[in-house]
Design a protein around this motif. Structure first.
Motif, PDB file in Angstrom:
ATOM      1  N   GLY A   1       0.657  -1.228   0.062  1.00  0.00           N
ATOM      2  CA  GLY A   1       0.061   0.124   0.055  1.00  0.00           C
ATOM      3  C   GLY A   1       0.795   1.452   0.111  1.00  0.00           C
ATOM      4  N   PHE A   2       0.156   2.175  -0.442  1.00  0.00           N
ATOM      5  CA  PHE A   2       1.103   3.540  -0.568  1.00  0.00           C
ATOM      6  C   PHE A   2       0.187   4.921   0.285  1.00  0.00           C
ATOM      7  CE2 PHE A   2       2.325   0.666  -3.985  1.00  0.00           C
ATOM      8  CZ  PHE A   2       3.492   1.006  -3.630  1.00  0.00           C
ATOM      9  N   HIS A   3       0.850   5.849   0.573  1.00  0.00           N
ATOM     10  CA  HIS A   3       0.541   6.946   0.932  1.00  0.00           C
ATOM     11  C   HIS A   3       1.182   8.089   0.149  1.00  0.00           C
ATOM     12  CE1 HIS A   3      -1.256   5.077   4.619  1.00  0.00           C
ATOM     13  NE2 HIS A   3      -2.102   6.022   4.514  1.00  0.00           N
ATOM     14  N   ALA A   4       0.383   9.247  -0.532  1.00  0.00           N
ATOM     15  CA  ALA A   4       1.035  10.426  -0.983  1.00  0.00           C
ATOM     16  C   ALA A   4       1.740  11.170   0.024  1.00  0.00           C
ATOM     17  CB  ALA A   4      -0.014  11.043  -1.588  1.00  0.00           C
TER      18      ALA A   4
ATOM     19  N   LEU B   1      -3.975  11.396  -0.865  1.00  0.00           N
ATOM     20  CA  LEU B   1      -4.511  10.195  -1.364  1.00  0.00           C
ATOM     21  C   LEU B   1      -3.551   8.862  -0.948  1.00  0.00           C
ATOM     22  CD1 LEU B   1      -6.816   9.461  -3.138  1.00  0.00           C
ATOM     23  CD2 LEU B   1      -4.946   9.493  -5.076  1.00  0.00           C
ATOM     24  N   SER B   2      -4.357   7.973  -0.596  1.00  0.00           N
ATOM     25  CA  SER B   2      -3.624   6.574  -0.037  1.00  0.00           C
ATOM     26  C   SER B   2      -4.142   5.380  -1.049  1.00  0.00           C
ATOM     27  CB  SER B   2      -3.932   6.408   1.300  1.00  0.00           C
ATOM     28  OG  SER B   2      -5.241   6.203   1.695  1.00  0.00           O
ATOM     29  N   THR B   3      -3.655   4.329  -0.865  1.00  0.00           N
ATOM     30  CA  THR B   3      -4.234   3.202  -1.369  1.00  0.00           C
ATOM     31  C   THR B   3      -4.330   1.965  -0.321  1.00  0.00           C
ATOM     32  OG1 THR B   3      -2.087   1.891  -1.936  1.00  0.00           O
ATOM     33  CG2 THR B   3      -2.787   3.356  -3.222  1.00  0.00           C
ATOM     34  N   ALA B   4      -5.237   1.133  -0.659  1.00  0.00           N
ATOM     35  CA  ALA B   4      -5.322  -0.102   0.340  1.00  0.00           C
ATOM     36  C   ALA B   4      -4.041  -1.014   0.112  1.00  0.00           C
ATOM     37  CB  ALA B   4      -6.576  -0.908   0.083  1.00  0.00           C
ATOM     38  N   THR B   5      -3.776  -1.860   1.318  1.00  0.00           N
ATOM     39  CA  THR B   5      -2.747  -2.741   1.017  1.00  0.00           C
ATOM     40  C   THR B   5      -3.159  -3.932   0.081  1.00  0.00           C
ATOM     41  OG1 THR B   5      -2.051  -2.395   3.182  1.00  0.00           O
ATOM     42  CG2 THR B   5      -0.915  -4.193   2.214  1.00  0.00           C
ATOM     43  N   ALA B   6      -3.259  -3.692  -1.289  1.00  0.00           N
ATOM     44  CA  ALA B   6      -3.963  -4.431  -2.099  1.00  0.00           C
ATOM     45  C   ALA B   6      -3.310  -4.273  -3.361  1.00  0.00           C
ATOM     46  CB  ALA B   6      -5.334  -4.467  -2.284  1.00  0.00           C
ATOM     47  N   ILE B   7      -2.003  -3.434  -3.589  1.00  0.00           N
ATOM     48  CA  ILE B   7      -1.371  -3.389  -4.849  1.00  0.00           C
ATOM     49  C   ILE B   7      -0.395  -4.318  -5.157  1.00  0.00           C
ATOM     50  CG2 ILE B   7      -0.163  -1.433  -6.213  1.00  0.00           C
ATOM     51  CD1 ILE B   7      -3.102  -0.712  -5.170  1.00  0.00           C
ATOM     52  N   PRO B   8      -0.273  -4.912  -6.170  1.00  0.00           N
ATOM     53  CA  PRO B   8       0.780  -5.819  -6.411  1.00  0.00           C
ATOM     54  C   PRO B   8       2.248  -5.231  -6.351  1.00  0.00           C
ATOM     55  CG  PRO B   8      -1.127  -6.204  -8.093  1.00  0.00           C
ATOM     56  CD  PRO B   8      -1.403  -4.952  -7.296  1.00  0.00           C
ATOM     57  N   GLU B   9       3.046  -5.937  -5.693  1.00  0.00           N
ATOM     58  CA  GLU B   9       4.406  -5.350  -5.258  1.00  0.00           C
ATOM     59  C   GLU B   9       5.059  -4.744  -6.790  1.00  0.00           C
ATOM     60  OE1 GLU B   9       7.848  -6.262  -2.427  1.00  0.00           O
ATOM     61  OE2 GLU B   9       7.263  -7.990  -3.763  1.00  0.00           O
ATOM     62  N   GLN B  10       4.780  -5.500  -7.892  1.00  0.00           N
ATOM     63  CA  GLN B  10       5.575  -4.874  -9.036  1.00  0.00           C
ATOM     64  C   GLN B  10       5.181  -3.654  -9.594  1.00  0.00           C
ATOM     65  OE1 GLN B  10       3.514  -7.812  -8.977  1.00  0.00           O
ATOM     66  NE2 GLN B  10       2.535  -8.191 -10.548  1.00  0.00           N
ATOM     67  N   MET B  11       3.867  -2.948  -9.045  1.00  0.00           N
ATOM     68  CA  MET B  11       3.639  -1.675  -9.297  1.00  0.00           C
ATOM     69  C   MET B  11       4.179  -0.780  -8.503  1.00  0.00           C
ATOM     70  SD  MET B  11      -0.494  -2.244 -10.274  1.00  0.00           S
ATOM     71  CE  MET B  11      -0.695  -0.607 -10.561  1.00  0.00           C
ATOM     72  N   ALA B  12       5.123  -1.106  -7.507  1.00  0.00           N
ATOM     73  CA  ALA B  12       5.829  -0.190  -6.548  1.00  0.00           C
ATOM     74  C   ALA B  12       6.511   0.862  -7.180  1.00  0.00           C
ATOM     75  CB  ALA B  12       6.563  -0.900  -5.601  1.00  0.00           C
TER      76      ALA B  12
END
Length: 273
Positions: A140-143, A240-251
């Motif tokens: 997951g990510f946070h802006a 903006l943030s995301t859930a912890t549901a993003i495939p790692e390859q998109m990091a």
């Protein structure tokens, strides 16, 4: 406390009761977890909960464990699994998981998925003993306070179902359950399109604004459309943030836009039945 543990279908309880039971069973978990009845109903309805296949285990008339099962076709998923602290370490986890697996096979499911937080070593060990295999890591990510770029362009708001249908036509797309098209369009939020090729789903509530999913048409990938859209979204929705549901390859995409990766990550795991 010596009573026999019995299993009952979660259909005997309503969403508010199930939310309380799930929060109660997650006491002392690796990551703090609470959920209210409205959020429970909205989230798990979007994930296609099966109340008849979900289970609550009772002892001495009290709920001691809960498993939420979601299902699509011949695929099921363990969406939540929690056991009260007083029953942990006594072999109940293996017993309950075996019941869930046996029931999945009996109804004709071919695959069973789950996610487990990295660092939950006992949970991971249990799932691996039961035959689950790691498929990928979800992050997951946070802006941060500002993105690295300034973009111009017009995002058009569209019906979330339009974006979901676009994703469903991509036969090569295989996303985690939480960010799959079948989940996304049922959740409250907004969808946007940029240049008719880049799409985003946004969830808004009083506590946070969350980017649920990005999707770019295959023919337009590698041309910076996703980065442009992420930047425009941040300008429209600061923090903006995301859930912890993003495939790692998109990091790399998110990091290149000035986002910070969250410390909590998950393994997505699969059991072929």
């Amino acid at each position: 406390m010596n009573g026999t543990v019995i299993s009952k279908a979660a259909a005997h309880w309503n969403s508010y009761q199930l939310a309380d039971i799930l929060t109660h069973c997650f006491e002392g978990y690796l990551v703090s977890f609470t959920i209210d009845g409205e959020t429970f109903a909205t989230r798990f309805a979007a994930e296609d909960i099966s109340l008849n296949d979900s289970r609550i285990w009772m002892q001495d008339g009290e709920p001691k464990a809960l498993a939420i099962i979601t299902r699509r076709g011949q695929t099921s998923r363990l969406a939540a699994f929690a056991i009260r602290p007083e029953l942990r370490g006594l072999g109940f986890g293996k017993q309950f998981m075996q019941q869930l697996i046996d029931e999945a096979r009996a109804r004709g499911d071919r695959n069973m998925w789950l996610e487990v937080i990295v660092g939950n070593d006992s949970g991971l060990a249990l799932y691996e003993r039961m035959g689950f295999v790691r498929q990928q890591t979800l992050v997951g990510f946070h802006a941060t306070s500002s993105t690295l770029f300034t973009e111009t362009g017009d995002m058009l708001e569209i019906d979330p179902l339009v974006m979901a249908r676009k994703m469903m036509t991509d036969s090569r797309l295989r996303l985690p359950w939480l960010s799959a098209a079948e989940t996304l369009y049922k959740l409250p939020g907004k969808a946007f399109v940029l240049n008719d090729v880049a799409y985003a789903m946004i969830a808004t509530n009083p506590q946070f604004t969350r980017l649920r999913m990005l999707y770019v048409d295959p023919a337009a990938r590698g041309k910076g459309q996703a980065k442009k859209l992420i930047t425009l979204l941040h300008e429209r929705f600061p923090g903006l943030s995301t859930a912890t549901a993003i495939p790692e390859q998109m990091a790399p995409l998110y990091l290149s836009c000035g986002y910070r990766q969250d410390p909590v990550t998950q393994y997505e795991m699969l059991l072929k039945l």
